[in-house]
Design an enzyme around this catalytic site. Structure first.
Site, PDB file in Angstrom:
ATOM      1  N   ARG A   1      -3.422   7.256   1.938  1.00  0.00           N
ATOM      2  CA  ARG A   1      -2.417   6.536   2.708  1.00  0.00           C
ATOM      3  C   ARG A   1      -2.874   6.418   4.166  1.00  0.00           C
ATOM      4  O   ARG A   1      -3.502   7.335   4.699  1.00  0.00           O
ATOM      5  CB  ARG A   1      -1.125   7.344   2.642  1.00  0.00           C
ATOM      6  CG  ARG A   1       0.071   6.781   3.379  1.00  0.00           C
ATOM      7  CD  ARG A   1       0.589   5.558   2.738  1.00  0.00           C
ATOM      8  NE  ARG A   1       1.937   5.232   3.182  1.00  0.00           N
ATOM      9  CZ  ARG A   1       2.504   4.052   2.937  1.00  0.00           C
ATOM     10  NH1 ARG A   1       1.859   3.120   2.271  1.00  0.00           N
ATOM     11  NH2 ARG A   1       3.734   3.812   3.341  1.00  0.00           N
TER      12      ARG A   1
ATOM     13  N   THR B   1       1.027  -4.953  -1.519  1.00  0.00           N
ATOM     14  CA  THR B   1       0.634  -3.927  -2.441  1.00  0.00           C
ATOM     15  C   THR B   1       0.132  -4.515  -3.750  1.00  0.00           C
ATOM     16  O   THR B   1       0.532  -5.584  -4.143  1.00  0.00           O
ATOM     17  CB  THR B   1       1.899  -3.081  -2.708  1.00  0.00           C
ATOM     18  OG1 THR B   1       2.392  -2.688  -1.460  1.00  0.00           O
ATOM     19  CG2 THR B   1       1.648  -1.925  -3.613  1.00  0.00           C
TER      20      THR B   1
ATOM     21  N   THR C   1      -2.286  -0.906  -0.907  1.00  0.00           N
ATOM     22  CA  THR C   1      -1.490  -1.878  -0.168  1.00  0.00           C
ATOM     23  C   THR C   1      -1.994  -2.144   1.243  1.00  0.00           C
ATOM     24  O   THR C   1      -2.671  -1.309   1.850  1.00  0.00           O
ATOM     25  CB  THR C   1      -0.028  -1.379  -0.073  1.00  0.00           C
ATOM     26  OG1 THR C   1       0.782  -2.404   0.490  1.00  0.00           O
ATOM     27  CG2 THR C   1       0.106  -0.136   0.765  1.00  0.00           C
TER      28      THR C   1
ATOM     29  N   ASN D   1       0.643  -3.276   2.937  1.00  0.00           N
ATOM     30  CA  ASN D   1       2.084  -3.334   3.161  1.00  0.00           C
ATOM     31  C   ASN D   1       2.586  -4.754   2.930  1.00  0.00           C
ATOM     32  O   ASN D   1       2.816  -5.135   1.808  1.00  0.00           O
ATOM     33  CB  ASN D   1       2.503  -2.807   4.526  1.00  0.00           C
ATOM     34  CG  ASN D   1       4.008  -2.577   4.574  1.00  0.00           C
ATOM     35  OD1 ASN D   1       4.622  -2.406   3.531  1.00  0.00           O
ATOM     36  ND2 ASN D   1       4.592  -2.586   5.752  1.00  0.00           N
TER      37      ASN D   1
ATOM     38  N   SER E   1       6.022   6.212   1.727  1.00  0.00           N
ATOM     39  CA  SER E   1       5.737   5.091   0.832  1.00  0.00           C
ATOM     40  C   SER E   1       6.690   5.108  -0.364  1.00  0.00           C
ATOM     41  O   SER E   1       7.298   6.132  -0.676  1.00  0.00           O
ATOM     42  CB  SER E   1       4.299   5.220   0.334  1.00  0.00           C
ATOM     43  OG  SER E   1       4.018   4.247  -0.638  1.00  0.00           O
ATOM     44  N   SER E   2       6.774   3.963  -1.037  1.00  0.00           N
ATOM     45  CA  SER E   2       7.497   3.905  -2.316  1.00  0.00           C
ATOM     46  C   SER E   2       6.531   3.750  -3.488  1.00  0.00           C
ATOM     47  O   SER E   2       6.957   3.626  -4.636  1.00  0.00           O
ATOM     48  CB  SER E   2       8.450   2.706  -2.335  1.00  0.00           C
ATOM     49  OG  SER E   2       9.382   2.805  -1.304  1.00  0.00           O
TER      50      SER E   2
HETATM   51  O1  DON Z   1       4.031   1.948   0.673  1.00  0.00           O
HETATM   52  C1  DON Z   1       4.998   1.237   0.473  1.00  0.00           C
HETATM   53  O2  DON Z   1       5.984   1.601  -0.123  1.00  0.00           O
HETATM   54  C2  DON Z   1       4.964  -0.206   0.934  1.00  0.00           C
HETATM   55  N1  DON Z   1       4.032  -0.327   2.005  1.00  0.00           N
HETATM   56  C3  DON Z   1       4.630  -1.078  -0.223  1.00  0.00           C
HETATM   57  C4  DON Z   1       4.602  -2.533   0.139  1.00  0.00           C
HETATM   58  C5  DON Z   1       4.684  -3.439  -1.008  1.00  0.00           C
HETATM   59  O3  DON Z   1       4.792  -3.038  -2.141  1.00  0.00           O
HETATM   60  C6  DON Z   1       4.683  -4.883  -0.712  1.00  0.00           C
HETATM   61  N2  DON Z   1       4.573  -5.651  -1.914  1.00  0.00           N
HETATM   62  N3  DON Z   1       5.315  -6.373  -2.408  1.00  0.00           N
END
Ligand code: DON
Length: 567
Positions: free
Chosen positions: A103, A376, A394, A396, A447-448
């Site tokens: 990350r 992502t 990702t 982001n 993050s998710s």
């Molecule tokens: O880490 C995260 O949760 C976000 N940066 C993820 C971003 C993401 O999934 C965008 N895509 N649709």
């Protein structure tokens, strides 16, 4: 959707997980690609092909990870990356599990209030657009860490098809042409120079990436240090600072990917292995699944009123906890054991009734005493030796910060927006955070991302994950439920319509034109706020599952250009 179940049981008898519900028998299950030995499912055909080519040369799943990751950096600049970060969860054929955190981190010069004005208000766009939105990238450290510890083929072999792809170029798909066009106004706003994506690319055109190829050639020659200390590092830092960013050489030098203990929990007879903090994915998904487990969802229809209610109410409660307790574990004491404990979760659901929605305004995070002692893309791979990985990576937002480094040939992430710029103020995914996810130098933003591996009867059963910001967790768990509770094939499970709730805003987001109007009306009558916007896409799940005869089935989400390739 229940038709899948009876069909499987009565006619094919193929799937061990299917449930016994009566359904018409005239609907054949829709399988994704089936392969005997190995498989890669990713967001682009080119990347899946290269991953499989590496496996066919005798490489293992970790070699294929490096190849697929780099191939996505070339073929899928929307989210594939060198300038971003991610997480990998793995399970070796011998049952050993682990996870890697690559990350991004906040730069040393980052401050808690860096996105606030003098009145303490969040300055619009500052945390997600341009160089100041960029976190210290982790992807290159991640792939080198994976290769060094677990890979088997020489890096030259792995890089060869990537370099060739970058030089030969990648054919633009319909969907890609559309996203490039959509984001061009922001590219123009942010970039001082012209960038390759300024052109009016059409489906069928080929984009070549000679600059990115040179960057990759240097990385191959000089290793990870090229990116974190060498010529690439110097160019990157110079570029970021010229554009108003704060990342220094020291930030790059100090960056390290970290091996972390995955989150593991059981759901029925499944053992689920997912990413722990600084991703909220594993903890949050464990909470939701454990909260719905007592409701025996297989006794209801897929996406029926009762199923949606149980899942939505569990999601609401889990996301409230997420916003308060989760953040970088190196900066916070996170009560993981309690958060995923059965007794605590039973208590969390005790005020839920099928009679009416629980308004989010009526509760927040659960009470836990913390004793001193927070765009992502996803790919799943299994190799011919029985090892499996799930990787979500990702920038982001789509094309990250929209800032493209012409000297190096890649986009920079805007991961800083995943921090909570100000307690209670939502980020670009509408997520709210608290102290645990406040900005601090060298901290990883919450993050998710939820790369996940599922075991059944002690053996590998599924690998899956998805993009989608806040909706990642709920998309992954619905896909697991689709296979396990509703007897779907992997392909059906990833394609099925999805819904999402994240505590605040207090609304059930539903994929448009996918749910009966009467169902939506029933939800509204029970007090749920339903949003069904035209452009809503909830995740883009890629996964692999094991069939009864031990072959693999790929699920490549219909919502993108995603492709499963295997042999
Ligand atoms: O880490 C995260 O949760 C976000 N940066 C993820 C971003 C993401 O999934 C965008 N895509 N649709």
């Amino acid at each position: 959707m229940k038709s899948y179940r009876i069909y499987f049981l009565a006619i094919l008898g193929l799937l061990a997980s299917c449930k016994n519900n009566p359904e018409p028998e005239n609907e054949a299950p829709n399988y994704g690609l089936i392969a005997k030995n190995a498989m890669v499912v990713s967001a682009r055909k080119e990347a899946s092909q290269i991953g499989v080519a590496i496996l066919k040369q005798g490489g293992n799943v970790f070699d294929a990870m490096v190849a697929t990751h780099l191939a996505l950096a070339v073929a899928y600049p929307y989210a594939g990356n060198l300038g971003g970060g991610g997480f990998m969860v793995y399970r070796k054929a011998n049952g050993e599990i682990g996870s890697l955190d690559f990350r991004e981190k906040a730069p040393l010069r980052a401050t808690r209030d860096m996105y606030l004005d003098d009145n303490g208000e969040v300055i619009p766009n500052k945390s997600w657009l341009g160089a100041l939105a960029t976190g210290v990238p982790g992807s290159v450290a991640g792939i080198f860490e994976v290769h060094e510890k677990l890979g088997s083929l020489p890096l030259e072999t792995i890089f060869e098809p990537i370099l060739s792809l970058a030089h030969k170029g990648v054919v633009v798909t319909e969907k890609q042409a559309k996203t490039i066009k959509e984001y061009q106004p922001l590219f123009h706003e942010v970039n001082l120079n012209t960038i390759p994506f300024d052109k009016n690319w059409k489906a069928g055109d080929t984009i070549k990436y000679p600059v990115l190829a040179s960057t990759l050639e240097r990385i191959l020659e000089f290793g990870k240090d090229e990116f974190y200390k060498g010529e690439t590092a110097k160019k990157l830092v110079g570029f970021i600072q010229n554009n108003g960013g704060i990342i220094t050489l020291k930030d790059l030098e100090k960056y390290e990917a970290k091996w972390r203990k995955p989150i593991t929990f059981t759901y029925d007879d499944l053992n689920i292995i997912s990413m722990g903090p600084p991703s909220s994915g594993g903890v949050c998904m464990a909470q939701i699944l454990k909260m719905v487990e007592p409701f025996h969802l297989d006794e209801n229809d897929h996406n029926s009123l009762r199923t949606i209610q149980a899942v939505v109410e569990a999601e609401r409660r889990a996301y409230a906890d997420r916003s308060f307790y989760l953040g970088d574990p190196d900066f916070n004491k996170i009560p993981i054991e309690t958060l995923i404990n059965d007794k605590y979760l039973t208590g969390r659901m005790s005020d839920f009734s099928f009679e009416k929605a629980t308004p989010s305004s009526e509760f927040s995070h659960g009470n836990i005493e913390v004793i001193e002692s927070n765009e992502t893309t996803h790919y799943s791979i299994v190799d011919q030796f029985g090892n499996a990985i799930a990787v979500t990576t990702t920038l982001n937002g789509a094309y990250g910060s929209k800032l493209y480094c012409p000297e190096l040939g890649f986009f920079l992430n805007n991961e800083m927006d995943d921090f909570s710029s100000k307690p209670g103020v939502p980020n670009m995914f509408g997520l709210i955070g608290a102290e645990a996810n406040s900005i601090a130098p060298e901290k990883r933003m919450l993050s998710s991302m939820t790369p996940t591996i599922v075991e059944k009867n002690g053996e590998f059963f599924m690998s899956l994950g998805t993009p989608g910001g806040a909706t990642i967790i709920t998309s992954v768990l619905q896909t697991i439920l689709n296979v396990h509770e509703f007897g779907m094939t992997m392909q059906e499970a990833v394609d099925a319509p999805r819904f999402h709730h994240q505590w605040l805003p207090d609304e059930v987001v539903m994929e448009p034109n996918s749910f009966d109007t009467s169902l939506i009306e029933q939800l509204k009558t029970l007090g749920y706020n339903v949003r069904e916007g035209e452009s809503i896409i909830l995740g883009k799940v890629d996964g692999i599952r094991v069939l009864n005869d031990k072959s693999y089935e790929g699920g490549a989400d219909r919502r993108g250009d995603d492709t499963a390739i295997g042999f």
